[in-house]
Design a protein around this motif. Structure first.
Motif, mmCIF file in Angstrom:
data_model
loop_
_atom_site.group_PDB
_atom_site.id
_atom_site.type_symbol
_atom_site.label_atom_id
_atom_site.label_comp_id
_atom_site.label_asym_id
_atom_site.label_seq_id
_atom_site.Cartn_x
_atom_site.Cartn_y
_atom_site.Cartn_z
ATOM 1 N N TYR A 93 -10.974 -4.382 -4.250
ATOM 2 C CA TYR A 93 -12.188 -4.302 -3.446
ATOM 3 C C TYR A 93 -12.833 -2.951 -3.703
ATOM 4 O O TYR A 93 -12.160 -1.982 -4.057
ATOM 5 C CB TYR A 93 -11.880 -4.445 -1.958
ATOM 6 N N TYR A 148 -4.526 -5.485 -5.198
ATOM 7 C CA TYR A 148 -4.428 -4.246 -5.963
ATOM 8 C C TYR A 148 -4.000 -4.552 -7.387
ATOM 9 O O TYR A 148 -3.287 -5.521 -7.643
ATOM 10 C CB TYR A 148 -3.404 -3.299 -5.325
ATOM 11 N N VAL A 150 0.832 -1.207 0.000
ATOM 12 C CA VAL A 150 0.000 0.000 0.000
ATOM 13 C C VAL A 150 0.862 1.250 0.000
ATOM 14 O O VAL A 150 0.601 2.203 -0.750
ATOM 15 C CB VAL A 150 -0.971 -0.008 1.197
ATOM 16 N N ALA A 152 -5.772 -5.845 1.071
ATOM 17 C CA ALA A 152 -6.546 -6.091 -0.147
ATOM 18 C C ALA A 152 -5.653 -6.417 -1.346
ATOM 19 O O ALA A 152 -4.452 -6.161 -1.333
ATOM 20 C CB ALA A 152 -7.392 -4.857 -0.468
ATOM 21 N N ALA A 178 -8.230 -2.201 3.332
ATOM 22 C CA ALA A 178 -7.233 -1.601 2.428
ATOM 23 C C ALA A 178 -5.829 -2.149 2.659
ATOM 24 O O ALA A 178 -5.069 -2.359 1.706
ATOM 25 C CB ALA A 178 -7.237 -0.086 2.578
ATOM 26 N N SER A 181 -9.618 -3.576 -14.072
ATOM 27 C CA SER A 181 -10.059 -3.732 -12.678
ATOM 28 C C SER A 181 -11.480 -4.240 -12.630
ATOM 29 O O SER A 181 -11.813 -5.149 -11.848
ATOM 30 C CB SER A 181 -9.971 -2.396 -11.923
ATOM 31 N N ALA A 228 -13.180 -1.934 0.540
ATOM 32 C CA ALA A 228 -11.909 -1.292 0.193
ATOM 33 C C ALA A 228 -11.398 -0.455 1.351
ATOM 34 O O ALA A 228 -10.195 -0.432 1.632
ATOM 35 C CB ALA A 228 -12.081 -0.427 -1.051
ATOM 36 N N SER A 230 -5.359 0.720 -8.511
ATOM 37 C CA SER A 230 -6.684 0.687 -7.885
ATOM 38 C C SER A 230 -6.780 -0.544 -6.999
ATOM 39 O O SER A 230 -6.134 -1.564 -7.249
ATOM 40 C CB SER A 230 -7.792 0.657 -8.945
ATOM 41 N N CYS A 231 -7.585 -0.426 -5.968
ATOM 42 C CA CYS A 231 -7.893 -1.558 -5.102
ATOM 43 C C CYS A 231 -8.944 -2.409 -5.806
ATOM 44 O O CYS A 231 -9.890 -1.880 -6.392
ATOM 45 C CB CYS A 231 -8.421 -1.051 -3.758
#
Length: 201
Positions: free
Chosen positions: A57, A71, A43, A69, A66, A108, A62, A54-55
């Protein structure tokens, strides 16, 4: 710096150079799918980095998860993020690379469809496709329908770390495959040799 440490660093840099040449050898945009649960530095790397990400989730998930998660990041040539991923993350099972003609938002959206899998008894479970060890097993053993669904027109190739950091498992899409024809071609590429013998097609 000891001779051993210096030698290991030289080997890591050479491996990163060969991996970079492999990844950027096609016209596809290069992305990395990363699992922040494997490395808490993911992160920070992305949020302070120089590549769009972008995540995978969305919404409350998200925000809540975070730090753990999955990515998606577009890996730009000569970026600081690319340097870190190629030199430090490769070989740690934190993620893998894929090629796509889609932009980051569309890719995504496509990948979010696979965060959950339906089990034979009807229950839903997380599908950890963002773990390179899972994908190394899934891609060669999945059914034609599963591969068609996962690839669609979104993904051209995968480059996944092999059994050790000096090899890359490359899965390249076979365009126009139908019926029982293979959907992916597979190669093992040495990152310790002087020549990249293979790569995404």
């Amino acid at each position: 710096m000891t001779d051993t440490v210096a030698g290991e660093r030289r080997q890591r840099l050479k491996r990163a150079d060969r991996l970079e040449a492999l990844l950027f050898s096609t016209s596809s945009s290069v992305f990395a799918v990363l699992d922040a649960a494997r490395d808490t530095g993911v992160v920070s790397l992305l949020s302070n980095g120089d590549c769009p990400y972008s995540c995978l989730y969305k919404g409350q998930s998200a925000a809540t998860f975070a730090a753990y998660a999955p990515y998606l990041v577009q890996v730009l040539p000569d970026s600081a993020v690319a340097e870190r991923l190629l030199q430090d993350a490769w070989g740690t099972s934190v993620g893998y690379f894929l090629g796509s003609a889609l932009d980051g938002a569309a890719l995504s959206h496509h990948l979010r469809h696979f965060l959950y899998a339906t089990l034979p008894d009807g229950r839903k479970a997380y599908f950890r496709f963002y773990d390179p060890r899972v994908m190394r097993a899934f891609l060669p053993t999945s059914s034609h329908d599963q591969l068609d669904d996962f690839l669609r027109e979104a993904i051209d190739w995968f480059v996944i770390e092999g059994a050790d950091a000096d090899t890359a498992q490359v899965f390249s899409r076979v365009r126009g495959a139908q019926g029982h024809e293979p959907r992916l071609a597979s190669d093992v590429v040495s990152l310790s040799s002087q020549r990249i013998a293979g790569g995404p097609r």
